[in-house]
Design a protein around this motif. Sequence first.
Motif, PDB file in Angstrom:
ATOM      1  N   LEU A  89     -22.713  47.869  -8.728  1.00 51.27           N
ATOM      2  CA  LEU A  89     -22.537  49.314  -8.865  1.00 51.27           C
ATOM      3  C   LEU A  89     -23.697  49.922  -9.635  1.00 51.27           C
ATOM      4  CD1 LEU A  89     -18.837  50.042  -9.958  1.00 51.27           C
ATOM      5  CD2 LEU A  89     -19.912  50.605  -7.780  1.00 51.27           C
ATOM      6  N   ILE A  90     -24.366  50.899  -9.041  1.00 51.86           N
ATOM      7  CA  ILE A  90     -25.352  51.691  -9.762  1.00 51.86           C
ATOM      8  C   ILE A  90     -24.617  52.903 -10.322  1.00 51.86           C
ATOM      9  CG2 ILE A  90     -27.449  53.078  -9.618  1.00 51.86           C
ATOM     10  CD1 ILE A  90     -28.349  51.392  -7.283  1.00 51.86           C
ATOM     11  N   ILE A  91     -24.600  53.012 -11.655  1.00 52.78           N
ATOM     12  CA  ILE A  91     -23.947  54.150 -12.303  1.00 52.78           C
ATOM     13  C   ILE A  91     -25.015  54.937 -13.049  1.00 52.78           C
ATOM     14  CG2 ILE A  91     -22.057  54.923 -13.775  1.00 52.78           C
ATOM     15  CD1 ILE A  91     -20.798  52.198 -13.526  1.00 52.78           C
ATOM     16  N   GLY A  92     -25.400  56.041 -12.463  1.00 50.26           N
ATOM     17  CA  GLY A  92     -26.389  56.917 -13.071  1.00 50.26           C
ATOM     18  C   GLY A  92     -25.926  58.345 -12.885  1.00 50.26           C
ATOM     19  N   THR A  93     -26.775  59.167 -12.287  1.00 50.84           N
ATOM     20  CA  THR A  93     -26.377  60.534 -11.969  1.00 50.84           C
ATOM     21  C   THR A  93     -25.171  60.525 -11.037  1.00 50.84           C
ATOM     22  OG1 THR A  93     -28.668  61.231 -12.173  1.00 50.84           O
ATOM     23  CG2 THR A  93     -27.173  62.742 -11.062  1.00 50.84           C
ATOM     24  N   GLY A  94     -25.114  59.534 -10.165  1.00 49.79           N
ATOM     25  CA  GLY A  94     -23.966  59.327  -9.294  1.00 49.79           C
ATOM     26  C   GLY A  94     -23.472  57.909  -9.444  1.00 49.79           C
ATOM     27  N   ILE A  95     -22.615  57.484  -8.535  1.00 49.67           N
ATOM     28  CA  ILE A  95     -22.145  56.096  -8.545  1.00 49.67           C
ATOM     29  C   ILE A  95     -22.084  55.607  -7.102  1.00 49.67           C
ATOM     30  CG2 ILE A  95     -19.741  56.892  -8.671  1.00 49.67           C
ATOM     31  CD1 ILE A  95     -19.075  54.295 -10.141  1.00 49.67           C
ATOM     32  N   ALA A  96     -22.744  54.505  -6.832  1.00 50.27           N
ATOM     33  CA  ALA A  96     -22.761  53.932  -5.484  1.00 50.27           C
ATOM     34  C   ALA A  96     -22.838  52.423  -5.603  1.00 50.27           C
ATOM     35  CB  ALA A  96     -23.945  54.464  -4.684  1.00 50.27           C
ATOM     36  N   GLY A  97     -22.328  51.735  -4.595  1.00 53.40           N
ATOM     37  CA  GLY A  97     -22.282  50.286  -4.679  1.00 53.40           C
ATOM     38  C   GLY A  97     -22.912  49.600  -3.493  1.00 53.40           C
ATOM     39  N   GLY A  98     -23.250  48.350  -3.709  1.00 55.62           N
ATOM     40  CA  GLY A  98     -23.691  47.459  -2.654  1.00 55.62           C
ATOM     41  C   GLY A  98     -22.778  46.248  -2.662  1.00 55.62           C
ATOM     42  N   LEU A  99     -22.502  45.688  -1.484  1.00 58.36           N
ATOM     43  CA  LEU A  99     -21.554  44.587  -1.353  1.00 58.36           C
ATOM     44  C   LEU A  99     -22.242  43.325  -0.855  1.00 58.36           C
ATOM     45  CD1 LEU A  99     -18.765  46.505   0.647  1.00 58.36           C
ATOM     46  CD2 LEU A  99     -19.227  46.598  -1.799  1.00 58.36           C
ATOM     47  N   VAL A 100     -21.987  42.213  -1.523  1.00 59.16           N
ATOM     48  CA  VAL A 100     -22.370  40.905  -1.013  1.00 59.16           C
ATOM     49  C   VAL A 100     -21.072  40.154  -0.771  1.00 59.16           C
ATOM     50  CG1 VAL A 100     -23.479  38.706  -1.534  1.00 59.16           C
ATOM     51  CG2 VAL A 100     -24.624  40.849  -2.123  1.00 59.16           C
ATOM     52  N   LEU A 101     -20.796  39.839   0.486  1.00 60.83           N
ATOM     53  CA  LEU A 101     -19.571  39.179   0.887  1.00 60.83           C
ATOM     54  C   LEU A 101     -19.906  37.905   1.656  1.00 60.83           C
ATOM     55  CD1 LEU A 101     -17.623  42.318   2.202  1.00 60.83           C
ATOM     56  CD2 LEU A 101     -17.573  41.337  -0.104  1.00 60.83           C
ATOM     57  N   LYS A 102     -19.359  36.795   1.209  1.00 63.82           N
ATOM     58  CA  LYS A 102     -19.632  35.492   1.819  1.00 63.82           C
ATOM     59  C   LYS A 102     -21.131  35.229   1.895  1.00 63.82           C
ATOM     60  CE  LYS A 102     -15.327  35.177   4.433  1.00 63.82           C
ATOM     61  NZ  LYS A 102     -14.687  34.970   5.754  1.00 63.82           N
ATOM     62  N   ASP A 103     -21.806  35.546   0.801  1.00 61.83           N
ATOM     63  CA  ASP A 103     -23.239  35.261   0.638  1.00 61.83           C
ATOM     64  C   ASP A 103     -24.130  36.144   1.508  1.00 61.83           C
ATOM     65  OD1 ASP A 103     -25.029  33.684  -0.895  1.00 61.83           O
ATOM     66  OD2 ASP A 103     -25.493  32.440   0.844  1.00 61.83           O
ATOM     67  N   GLN A 104     -23.563  37.237   2.058  1.00 66.67           N
ATOM     68  CA  GLN A 104     -24.336  38.129   2.916  1.00 66.67           C
ATOM     69  C   GLN A 104     -24.200  39.570   2.436  1.00 66.67           C
ATOM     70  OE1 GLN A 104     -26.183  37.175   5.626  1.00 66.67           O
ATOM     71  NE2 GLN A 104     -25.630  35.023   5.384  1.00 66.67           N
ATOM     72  N   LEU A 105     -25.294  40.311   2.507  1.00 63.35           N
ATOM     73  CA  LEU A 105     -25.235  41.746   2.246  1.00 63.35           C
ATOM     74  C   LEU A 105     -24.418  42.394   3.345  1.00 63.35           C
ATOM     75  CD1 LEU A 105     -26.265  44.172   0.535  1.00 63.35           C
ATOM     76  CD2 LEU A 105     -28.201  44.304   2.112  1.00 63.35           C
ATOM     77  N   TYR A 106     -23.401  43.181   2.941  1.00 55.91           N
ATOM     78  CA  TYR A 106     -22.558  43.859   3.924  1.00 55.91           C
ATOM     79  C   TYR A 106     -22.913  45.342   3.930  1.00 55.91           C
ATOM     80  CZ  TYR A 106     -18.578  45.717   6.449  1.00 55.91           C
ATOM     81  OH  TYR A 106     -17.790  46.388   7.359  1.00 55.91           O
ATOM     82  N   ASN A 107     -23.429  45.819   5.050  1.00 53.22           N
ATOM     83  CA  ASN A 107     -23.879  47.198   5.149  1.00 53.22           C
ATOM     84  C   ASN A 107     -22.816  48.154   5.674  1.00 53.22           C
ATOM     85  OD1 ASN A 107     -26.832  46.875   4.519  1.00 53.22           O
ATOM     86  ND2 ASN A 107     -26.695  45.481   6.256  1.00 53.22           N
ATOM     87  N   GLY A 108     -21.823  47.630   6.405  1.00 55.94           N
ATOM     88  CA  GLY A 108     -20.885  48.497   7.094  1.00 55.94           C
ATOM     89  C   GLY A 108     -21.428  48.891   8.455  1.00 55.94           C
ATOM     90  N   PHE A 109     -20.575  49.413   9.320  1.00 53.46           N
ATOM     91  CA  PHE A 109     -20.969  49.743  10.697  1.00 53.46           C
ATOM     92  C   PHE A 109     -22.062  50.803  10.727  1.00 53.46           C
ATOM     93  CE2 PHE A 109     -20.248  52.139  14.708  1.00 53.46           C
ATOM     94  CZ  PHE A 109     -20.559  51.117  15.591  1.00 53.46           C
ATOM     95  N   ASN A 110     -21.972  51.797   9.845  1.00 56.48           N
ATOM     96  CA  ASN A 110     -22.962  52.880   9.803  1.00 56.48           C
ATOM     97  C   ASN A 110     -23.920  52.765   8.621  1.00 56.48           C
ATOM     98  OD1 ASN A 110     -21.979  54.627  12.068  1.00 56.48           O
ATOM     99  ND2 ASN A 110     -20.117  54.571  10.837  1.00 56.48           N
ATOM    100  N   GLY A 111     -23.907  51.622   7.933  1.00 49.55           N
ATOM    101  CA  GLY A 111     -24.782  51.448   6.781  1.00 49.55           C
ATOM    102  C   GLY A 111     -24.277  52.133   5.528  1.00 49.55           C
ATOM    103  N   GLY A 112     -23.014  52.575   5.531  1.00 49.09           N
ATOM    104  CA  GLY A 112     -22.500  53.341   4.394  1.00 49.09           C
ATOM    105  C   GLY A 112     -21.465  52.628   3.545  1.00 49.09           C
ATOM    106  N   ALA A 113     -21.354  51.307   3.665  1.00 46.21           N
ATOM    107  CA  ALA A 113     -20.376  50.581   2.850  1.00 46.21           C
ATOM    108  C   ALA A 113     -20.728  50.687   1.370  1.00 46.21           C
ATOM    109  CB  ALA A 113     -20.332  49.113   3.268  1.00 46.21           C
ATOM    110  N   GLY A 114     -19.707  50.750   0.523  1.00 49.85           N
ATOM    111  CA  GLY A 114     -19.933  50.753  -0.921  1.00 49.85           C
ATOM    112  C   GLY A 114     -20.028  52.117  -1.558  1.00 49.85           C
ATOM    113  N   GLU A 115     -19.752  53.180  -0.814  1.00 50.92           N
ATOM    114  CA  GLU A 115     -19.834  54.527  -1.394  1.00 50.92           C
ATOM    115  C   GLU A 115     -18.545  54.870  -2.144  1.00 50.92           C
ATOM    116  OE1 GLU A 115     -22.388  56.474  -1.632  1.00 50.92           O
ATOM    117  OE2 GLU A 115     -23.732  55.220  -0.451  1.00 50.92           O
ATOM    118  N   PHE A 116     -18.281  54.069  -3.166  1.00 52.10           N
ATOM    119  CA  PHE A 116     -17.045  54.230  -3.937  1.00 52.10           C
ATOM    120  C   PHE A 116     -16.981  55.573  -4.657  1.00 52.10           C
ATOM    121  CE2 PHE A 116     -18.113  49.650  -3.972  1.00 52.10           C
ATOM    122  CZ  PHE A 116     -17.056  49.200  -3.202  1.00 52.10           C
ATOM    123  N   GLY A 117     -18.122  56.130  -4.981  1.00 51.94           N
ATOM    124  CA  GLY A 117     -18.153  57.392  -5.709  1.00 51.94           C
ATOM    125  C   GLY A 117     -17.524  58.539  -4.957  1.00 51.94           C
TER     126      GLY A 117
END
Length: 289
Positions: free
Chosen positions: A134-162
């Motif tokens: 999780l990058i917590i700065g002016t905003g908050i956004a995340g990146g996911l590593v699942l089963k040893d792989q970067l997971y981007n999501g279908f549209n590249g938008g996975a991890g937008e927890f903010g």
Amino acid sequence: MKKNTDQPVIGVDLGGTKILASQISQAKVQQSCKKSVPKGGSQAAVLEAIYEVIDPLFNTQIAGIGVGVPSVVDIEKGIVYDVQNIPSWKEVPLKSILQERYKVPVYLNNDANCFAIGEHYFGEGRNYENFVALIIGTGIAGGLVLKDQLYNGFNGGAGEFGMLPYLDHHIEYYASGQFFQNVHKTKGPLVFEQAKAGDEGALAMFEDLGHHIGHAIKAILYTLDPEVIILGGSVAQAYPFFKKSLWKTVQTLAYSSVVKRLEIKISKNPEIAVLGAAALCYDGFRNKI
């Protein structure tokens, strides 16, 4: 799976105000070049600035170029959309442009995903197969590593927890640096300095912030159940001031066994943004993409 970081590559961190490129090999930054983003610059002017930081570092040994951008990225096509603070960059086929110029593979991703893959190759995520960064700065956004792989999501938008709904707004409104302005009408850096000086009001604000970040982490635990959560960004550097309230909130999770096994780590490498961009290359080489 072993992650080979021996090959020389170039990582580029394209920010809203500066462009940093580094030549990386043997898991270390060897040389760097930095330049300001041309203010109000055209698409061509910004591209020229990118060339000016890559060219001095590029040689025939370079195996690839990775670029992290603060925007939406079509990872397969290599198109960058709507870069923050660069109005001219609405739709830029950056991958094909750089591959045509340098004749090496080019990999693009957003800055949160670069942070995650950088931690996986060079930082606190090296020994984990499943984690959220999780990058917590002016905003908050995340990146996911699942089963040893970067997971981007279908549209590249996975991890937008903010952007998840929370209270009367969304998580980012309360669980990022925006919190201080939104709730207390003050600036985060000022509160941080006051907290370091022991000011009780500032410490109370950070305690409140920790409560909200704790709820963000609960949402992550309920949906992804990672081994570890890695915090980065400017707000994360104040972790000692909100650690207690964060954990107090996390401990209200319905599954106590999950909380007992959870680890929260703070990113320690100040070069992780550019290392993360370089890690896109190593991940691409490993996965043959």
